[in-house]
Write a protein that holds these residues in place. Sequence first.
Motif, mmCIF file in Angstrom:
data_model
loop_
_atom_site.group_PDB
_atom_site.id
_atom_site.type_symbol
_atom_site.label_atom_id
_atom_site.label_comp_id
_atom_site.label_asym_id
_atom_site.label_seq_id
_atom_site.Cartn_x
_atom_site.Cartn_y
_atom_site.Cartn_z
ATOM 1 N N ALA A 1 0.794 -1.177 -0.082
ATOM 2 C CA ALA A 1 0.076 -0.117 0.017
ATOM 3 C C ALA A 1 0.771 1.318 0.121
ATOM 4 O O ALA A 1 0.636 2.211 -0.501
ATOM 5 C CB ALA A 1 -0.991 0.192 1.120
ATOM 6 N N HIS A 2 1.680 1.176 0.700
ATOM 7 C CA HIS A 2 2.769 2.200 0.707
ATOM 8 C C HIS A 2 3.392 2.685 -0.685
ATOM 9 O O HIS A 2 3.503 3.612 -0.731
ATOM 10 C CB HIS A 2 4.069 2.241 1.932
ATOM 11 N N PHE B 1 3.755 5.643 -5.748
ATOM 12 C CA PHE B 1 3.632 5.714 -7.313
ATOM 13 C C PHE B 1 2.989 6.722 -7.822
ATOM 14 O O PHE B 1 2.961 7.183 -8.901
ATOM 15 C CB PHE B 1 2.898 4.190 -7.833
ATOM 16 N N GLY B 2 2.092 7.403 -6.765
ATOM 17 C CA GLY B 2 1.263 8.582 -7.275
ATOM 18 C C GLY B 2 2.495 9.771 -7.732
ATOM 19 O O GLY B 2 1.974 10.473 -8.319
ATOM 20 N N PHE B 3 3.395 9.693 -7.127
ATOM 21 C CA PHE B 3 4.542 10.737 -7.523
ATOM 22 C C PHE B 3 4.839 10.477 -8.879
ATOM 23 O O PHE B 3 5.064 11.471 -9.825
ATOM 24 C CB PHE B 3 5.978 10.426 -6.552
#
Length: 264
Positions: free
Chosen positions: A12-13, A18-20
């Motif tokens: 999850a982290h 991965f949003g970056f």
Amino acid sequence: MNEMGVITVSPAHLAIAFGFILATAILLTVLKLGVTRQYLFAAMRAAAQLLFMGFILSWVLGLDSFLPVLGVLAVMTGVAALTIAHRNPSAPRSIAPIAFIVLLVVTLLIVMIVSHIIIGIDPWFDPRYLIPLAGLIMGNAMSGVAIALERLFNDLDKRSDEIRSLVALGATPWECAQTSIRDALRAGIIPNINTLAAIGLVFLPGIMSGQVLAGINPAVAAPYQIIVSFMISAGDSACSSTVVIWMYRYRFAENGMFLDSSVR
């Protein structure tokens, strides 16, 4: 958090991190730079390679033998050598094996000095230390060698008329190429100098950051980072100098004549 006080990163982290990458990909798309697909592929490849190396190191760390460690180093060196060759398509085909030899020899020599003499690791080939240290040396040396070779061959080609005139006047290949060699090595060493000048004040490098995140006193972590920074600097300079001085002669024939692109 595990028993050693280190926070464990979950899937999850990683997904959140991965949003970056997605945010950057959106920016690249909006700006129409044409590299969004390459960027996403590189990011996914980096994640896959790091996870794969994590599993490999977990296996190698449980072994008490130099051969598996040497195998991992050979793969790392091979990838670095092929990357250098890929970044210099105008270089002779022998660039990959030459880069492989230089990177492997220089890396092993420096790591042996650091692990056996400076830090005093027993055995000196302990993969917990050797592989990460070797990776730091190779990664930085790979970039330095690639930049230096690109500058060397581009500069020699730009000076082709001047070099032919020097050859006609009796100059040796070394005398003809000295200016290009110095410029190439200067281009390769400048990023190294900039990093050393900014380290500590502008950014905390990987080794020190990792130790601090793991709970080690920053005052204890700093000397380790100094050793690693000097080690990386020496490896970069040694590899770039050796490869450039080894490779410049491939632009000249055995009789000392400068080779045109059509006969290389």
